[in-house]
Scaffold this motif. Structure first.
Motif, PDB file in Angstrom:
ATOM      1  N   LYS A 110      -5.813   4.641  -3.837  1.00  0.00           N
ATOM      2  CA  LYS A 110      -6.022   4.792  -5.312  1.00  0.00           C
ATOM      3  C   LYS A 110      -6.680   3.267  -5.743  1.00  0.00           C
ATOM      4  CE  LYS A 110      -3.252   5.269  -9.681  1.00  0.00           C
ATOM      5  NZ  LYS A 110      -2.002   5.270 -10.051  1.00  0.00           N
ATOM      6  N   TYR A 111      -6.453   2.273  -5.205  1.00  0.00           N
ATOM      7  CA  TYR A 111      -7.071   0.999  -5.751  1.00  0.00           C
ATOM      8  C   TYR A 111      -7.844   0.303  -4.730  1.00  0.00           C
ATOM      9  CZ  TYR A 111      -3.495   1.025  -9.465  1.00  0.00           C
ATOM     10  OH  TYR A 111      -2.794   1.440 -10.298  1.00  0.00           O
ATOM     11  N   SER A 112      -8.990   1.363  -3.951  1.00  0.00           N
ATOM     12  CA  SER A 112      -9.630   0.883  -2.730  1.00  0.00           C
ATOM     13  C   SER A 112     -10.596  -0.116  -3.040  1.00  0.00           C
ATOM     14  CB  SER A 112     -10.482   2.182  -2.187  1.00  0.00           C
ATOM     15  OG  SER A 112     -11.388   2.484  -3.247  1.00  0.00           O
ATOM     16  N   ASN A 113     -11.220  -0.303  -4.410  1.00  0.00           N
ATOM     17  CA  ASN A 113     -12.001  -1.371  -4.658  1.00  0.00           C
ATOM     18  C   ASN A 113     -11.066  -2.794  -4.664  1.00  0.00           C
ATOM     19  OD1 ASN A 113     -14.324   0.448  -5.066  1.00  0.00           O
ATOM     20  ND2 ASN A 113     -13.819   0.702  -7.283  1.00  0.00           N
ATOM     21  N   GLU A 114     -10.066  -2.852  -5.054  1.00  0.00           N
ATOM     22  CA  GLU A 114      -9.099  -4.135  -5.254  1.00  0.00           C
ATOM     23  C   GLU A 114      -8.815  -4.445  -3.491  1.00  0.00           C
ATOM     24  OE1 GLU A 114      -8.767  -1.428  -7.327  1.00  0.00           O
ATOM     25  OE2 GLU A 114      -9.266  -2.406  -9.130  1.00  0.00           O
ATOM     26  N   VAL A 115      -8.948  -3.341  -2.747  1.00  0.00           N
ATOM     27  CA  VAL A 115      -8.525  -3.863  -1.207  1.00  0.00           C
ATOM     28  C   VAL A 115      -9.775  -4.301  -0.915  1.00  0.00           C
ATOM     29  CG1 VAL A 115      -7.917  -2.942   0.864  1.00  0.00           C
ATOM     30  CG2 VAL A 115      -6.682  -1.897  -1.347  1.00  0.00           C
ATOM     31  N   ILE A 116     -10.941  -3.889  -1.021  1.00  0.00           N
ATOM     32  CA  ILE A 116     -12.298  -4.461  -0.593  1.00  0.00           C
ATOM     33  C   ILE A 116     -12.277  -5.796  -1.096  1.00  0.00           C
ATOM     34  CG2 ILE A 116     -14.643  -4.279  -0.800  1.00  0.00           C
ATOM     35  CD1 ILE A 116     -14.413  -1.073  -0.753  1.00  0.00           C
ATOM     36  N   ARG A 117     -11.889  -6.099  -2.312  1.00  0.00           N
ATOM     37  CA  ARG A 117     -12.072  -7.327  -2.921  1.00  0.00           C
ATOM     38  C   ARG A 117     -11.181  -8.327  -2.320  1.00  0.00           C
ATOM     39  NH1 ARG A 117     -10.228  -9.394  -9.072  1.00  0.00           N
ATOM     40  NH2 ARG A 117     -10.254 -11.589  -8.417  1.00  0.00           N
ATOM     41  N   LEU A 118     -10.092  -8.112  -1.942  1.00  0.00           N
ATOM     42  CA  LEU A 118      -8.892  -8.871  -1.493  1.00  0.00           C
ATOM     43  C   LEU A 118      -9.575  -9.405  -0.073  1.00  0.00           C
ATOM     44  CD1 LEU A 118      -6.741  -8.038   0.618  1.00  0.00           C
ATOM     45  CD2 LEU A 118      -5.893  -6.738  -1.274  1.00  0.00           C
ATOM     46  N   VAL A 119     -10.119  -8.504   0.448  1.00  0.00           N
ATOM     47  CA  VAL A 119     -10.482  -8.951   2.145  1.00  0.00           C
ATOM     48  C   VAL A 119     -11.838  -9.566   1.703  1.00  0.00           C
ATOM     49  CG1 VAL A 119     -11.785  -7.772   3.821  1.00  0.00           C
ATOM     50  CG2 VAL A 119      -9.752  -6.886   3.231  1.00  0.00           C
ATOM     51  N   ASN A 120     -12.879  -9.469   0.754  1.00  0.00           N
ATOM     52  CA  ASN A 120     -14.110 -10.108   0.704  1.00  0.00           C
ATOM     53  C   ASN A 120     -13.692 -11.649   0.333  1.00  0.00           C
ATOM     54  OD1 ASN A 120     -15.553  -7.876   1.395  1.00  0.00           O
ATOM     55  ND2 ASN A 120     -16.137  -7.278  -0.639  1.00  0.00           N
ATOM     56  N   GLU A 121     -12.526 -11.720  -0.497  1.00  0.00           N
ATOM     57  CA  GLU A 121     -12.095 -12.962  -0.870  1.00  0.00           C
ATOM     58  C   GLU A 121     -11.292 -13.839   0.175  1.00  0.00           C
ATOM     59  OE1 GLU A 121     -10.779 -12.552  -4.901  1.00  0.00           O
ATOM     60  OE2 GLU A 121     -12.633 -11.975  -5.724  1.00  0.00           O
ATOM     61  N   GLY A 122     -11.203 -13.310   1.302  1.00  0.00           N
ATOM     62  CA  GLY A 122     -10.672 -14.142   2.378  1.00  0.00           C
ATOM     63  C   GLY A 122      -9.020 -13.744   2.455  1.00  0.00           C
ATOM     64  N   HIS A 123      -8.413 -12.940   1.873  1.00  0.00           N
ATOM     65  CA  HIS A 123      -7.037 -12.691   1.893  1.00  0.00           C
ATOM     66  C   HIS A 123      -6.888 -11.795   3.204  1.00  0.00           C
ATOM     67  CE1 HIS A 123      -6.710 -14.640  -1.986  1.00  0.00           C
ATOM     68  NE2 HIS A 123      -7.667 -13.737  -2.350  1.00  0.00           N
ATOM     69  N   TYR A 124      -5.607 -11.606   3.597  1.00  0.00           N
ATOM     70  CA  TYR A 124      -5.295 -10.936   4.832  1.00  0.00           C
ATOM     71  C   TYR A 124      -4.731  -9.427   4.422  1.00  0.00           C
ATOM     72  CZ  TYR A 124      -4.685  -9.352   9.623  1.00  0.00           C
ATOM     73  OH  TYR A 124      -4.810  -8.550  10.881  1.00  0.00           O
ATOM     74  N   PRO A 125      -5.197  -8.475   4.648  1.00  0.00           N
ATOM     75  CA  PRO A 125      -4.863  -7.081   4.750  1.00  0.00           C
ATOM     76  C   PRO A 125      -3.684  -6.439   5.466  1.00  0.00           C
ATOM     77  CG  PRO A 125      -6.710  -6.702   5.521  1.00  0.00           C
ATOM     78  CD  PRO A 125      -6.699  -8.433   5.493  1.00  0.00           C
ATOM     79  N   ALA A 126      -2.468  -6.401   5.348  1.00  0.00           N
ATOM     80  CA  ALA A 126      -1.371  -6.145   6.166  1.00  0.00           C
ATOM     81  C   ALA A 126      -0.925  -4.638   5.796  1.00  0.00           C
ATOM     82  CB  ALA A 126      -0.456  -6.964   6.197  1.00  0.00           C
ATOM     83  N   LEU A 127       0.212  -4.234   6.748  1.00  0.00           N
ATOM     84  CA  LEU A 127       0.591  -2.816   6.509  1.00  0.00           C
ATOM     85  C   LEU A 127       2.232  -2.717   6.039  1.00  0.00           C
ATOM     86  CD1 LEU A 127      -0.822  -1.692  10.062  1.00  0.00           C
ATOM     87  CD2 LEU A 127      -2.074  -2.005   7.907  1.00  0.00           C
ATOM     88  N   HIS A 128       2.390  -1.853   5.001  1.00  0.00           N
ATOM     89  CA  HIS A 128       3.769  -1.840   4.686  1.00  0.00           C
ATOM     90  C   HIS A 128       4.273  -0.278   4.501  1.00  0.00           C
ATOM     91  CE1 HIS A 128       7.171  -3.621   2.591  1.00  0.00           C
ATOM     92  NE2 HIS A 128       7.010  -2.917   1.356  1.00  0.00           N
ATOM     93  N   SER A 129       3.715   0.488   5.340  1.00  0.00           N
ATOM     94  CA  SER A 129       4.333   1.825   5.427  1.00  0.00           C
ATOM     95  C   SER A 129       3.474   2.843   4.530  1.00  0.00           C
ATOM     96  CB  SER A 129       5.396   2.141   5.286  1.00  0.00           C
ATOM     97  OG  SER A 129       6.143   2.268   3.880  1.00  0.00           O
ATOM     98  N   VAL A 130       3.878   4.252   4.598  1.00  0.00           N
ATOM     99  CA  VAL A 130       3.075   5.254   3.666  1.00  0.00           C
ATOM    100  C   VAL A 130       4.340   5.606   2.707  1.00  0.00           C
ATOM    101  CG1 VAL A 130       2.238   7.582   3.691  1.00  0.00           C
ATOM    102  CG2 VAL A 130       1.917   6.165   5.752  1.00  0.00           C
ATOM    103  N   THR A 131       5.535   6.006   3.191  1.00  0.00           N
ATOM    104  CA  THR A 131       6.300   6.531   2.010  1.00  0.00           C
ATOM    105  C   THR A 131       7.145   5.373   1.284  1.00  0.00           C
ATOM    106  OG1 THR A 131       8.334   6.604   3.639  1.00  0.00           O
ATOM    107  CG2 THR A 131       6.509   8.362   3.275  1.00  0.00           C
ATOM    108  N   HIS A 132       7.547   4.137   1.872  1.00  0.00           N
ATOM    109  CA  HIS A 132       8.385   3.343   1.448  1.00  0.00           C
ATOM    110  C   HIS A 132       9.981   3.771   1.367  1.00  0.00           C
ATOM    111  CE1 HIS A 132      10.116  -0.192  -0.631  1.00  0.00           C
ATOM    112  NE2 HIS A 132       9.094  -0.857  -0.290  1.00  0.00           N
ATOM    113  N   ASP A 133      10.254   4.863   2.037  1.00  0.00           N
ATOM    114  CA  ASP A 133      11.453   5.559   1.967  1.00  0.00           C
ATOM    115  C   ASP A 133      12.365   5.227   3.294  1.00  0.00           C
ATOM    116  OD1 ASP A 133      13.353   7.775   2.328  1.00  0.00           O
ATOM    117  OD2 ASP A 133      12.216   8.774   0.801  1.00  0.00           O
ATOM    118  N   LYS A 134      13.742   4.912   2.921  1.00  0.00           N
ATOM    119  CA  LYS A 134      14.404   4.460   4.045  1.00  0.00           C
ATOM    120  C   LYS A 134      14.812   5.544   5.096  1.00  0.00           C
ATOM    121  CE  LYS A 134      17.814   2.559   1.687  1.00  0.00           C
ATOM    122  NZ  LYS A 134      17.535   2.195   0.153  1.00  0.00           N
ATOM    123  N   ASP A 135      15.087   6.761   4.269  1.00  0.00           N
ATOM    124  CA  ASP A 135      15.388   7.708   5.316  1.00  0.00           C
ATOM    125  C   ASP A 135      14.246   8.366   6.101  1.00  0.00           C
ATOM    126  OD1 ASP A 135      18.064   7.777   4.042  1.00  0.00           O
ATOM    127  OD2 ASP A 135      17.681   9.170   2.460  1.00  0.00           O
TER     128      ASP A 135
END
Length: 376
Positions: free
Chosen positions: A209-234
């Protein structure tokens, strides 16, 4: 081996050796608008058909400045606004005109050697080697005079002025979960303004949904990491022990499609304890993932609306509690309105405490999980 090389580099300014017979001359060459540099042949070190000379011979000949950085593990040779930045761990060099080229330093007998032709050409010099002719009285006098002149120039007080060794500040890792969302832009704006870097643990649907912001944070030197798809404990922690790994793999592929970055750093929702039992951690290891938790919780999810200043206060309390600890400082925050509001104060405070806000570096991964699982 790399540690040994860097140790030699870090202490090099304290181990300056002026060898007998070292001499050089610098003179104008009007034929090609370059200055001519001449070095004794016995200074030459040849590797793979490339001639190298001790770094100090070149630095002193052209009155350059040498900057040794412990943080970036690099050697920078600078004349006015022109510079060459050699990586001490990789065979590459960055230039002041924006290029990245394949080149390297050599190390021998506690000396650093530069590729002569490459460096001299970049700074506008024509470099040659001189063979000492002992039977030629005129040449011998010239070399002796040059030797005395250079010996004065490279006395220890002079060399101290030409060398800067950049101190390595303690590092803090600002980490942001549950994004990206509508609050990502003010957070990125603050990081840019304050010259700070972060690590973002992102959810797969929100990255789309916010792909442009993801591209921006990478271009500005931040590190992109992974936090799952659902965020659902079950869905994550019940059933198939590969559930977590499968969601992280899907998140990884989406991030790769958007940014070209193949990230393997994960943070599981709600932290790894108590949910990430052995079988779930085994799944991450099998798929080649790393996993980070944190050692400073801001509780910004709790105070983002009611009392954002408590987020800032929790950072200060946590920093004081961990002061003197050898453990790296990893701060848990979320992409929300409260964190965005107090982030400028947080960064100013951390800078005031002497910290550098750095992004995660996959080449320098360290264990940061509640299980003390060294595989992750």
């Amino acid at each position: 081996m790399k540690k040994l090389v860097w140790f030699i580099l870090a202490v090099f300014t304290l181990l300056i050796i002026i060898k007998d017979g070292e001499a050089l001359a610098v003179e104008n060459n009007n034929n090609n608008d370059k200055q001519a540099l001449s070095f004794h042949k016995d200074l030459e070190l040849v590797d793979d058909h490339i001639s190298y000379i001790p770094i100090w011979s070149f630095v002193d000949a052209i009155d350059a400045e040498l900057v040794i950085s412990q943080k970036t593990k690099s050697v920078k040779l600078q004349i006015d606004s022109n510079w060459l930045l050699f990586s001490t761990e990789e065979e590459r060099v960055e230039t002041s005109d924006g290029r990245t080229l394949s080149n390297k330093l050599l190390y021998k007998d506690e000396n650093i050697y530069l590729p002569l032709q490459f460096v001299s050409d970049y700074f506008g010099y024509k470099a040659t080697f001189m063979t000492q002719e002992k039977n030629n009285n005129d040449k011998k006098v010239i070399e002796e005079r040059d030797y005395i002149q250079i010996e004065k120039e490279v006395s220890k007080p002079e060399r101290k002025e030409k060398v800067k060794v950049e101190e390595q500040k303690p590092v803090v890792y600002l980490t942001f979960d549950d994004g990206p969302n509508e609050h990502i832009v003010p957070i990125l704006d603050t990081l840019k303004e304050k010259q700070a870097k972060g690590t973002f643990f992102m959810l797969e649907p929100l990255m789309k949904k916010y792909s442009n912001e993801v591209i921006r944070l990478v271009n500005e030197g931040h590190y992109p990491a992974l936090h799952s798809v659902t965020h659902d404990k079950d869905k994550l922690y019940l059933g198939d022990p590969l559930n977590v790994a499968k969601e992280m793999e899907k998140t990884r592929k989406t991030l790769l499609e958007i940014t070209g970055v193949d990230s393997t750093l994960t943070r599981v929702p709600y932290g790894s304890k108590p949910f990430m039992k052995d079988s779930l951690r085994d799944g991450l290891v099998t798929k080649g993932f790393q996993m980070w938790d944190w050692n400073l919780d801001t509780f910004d999810w709790k105070y983002q609306s009611s009392n954002p200043q408590m987020i800032f206060q929790n950072v200060k309390n946590g920093v004081k509690a961990l002061k003197g600890s050898k453990e790296p400082l990893v701060i848990l925050m979320h992409v929300n309105k409260g964190t965005a509001a107090v982030l400028p104060d947080i960064i100013d405070y951390l800078h005031g405490q002497g910290y550098e806000c750095a992004p995660y570096n996959p080449n320098s991964h360290f264990m940061m999980n509640f299980w003390n699982d060294e595989r992750l």
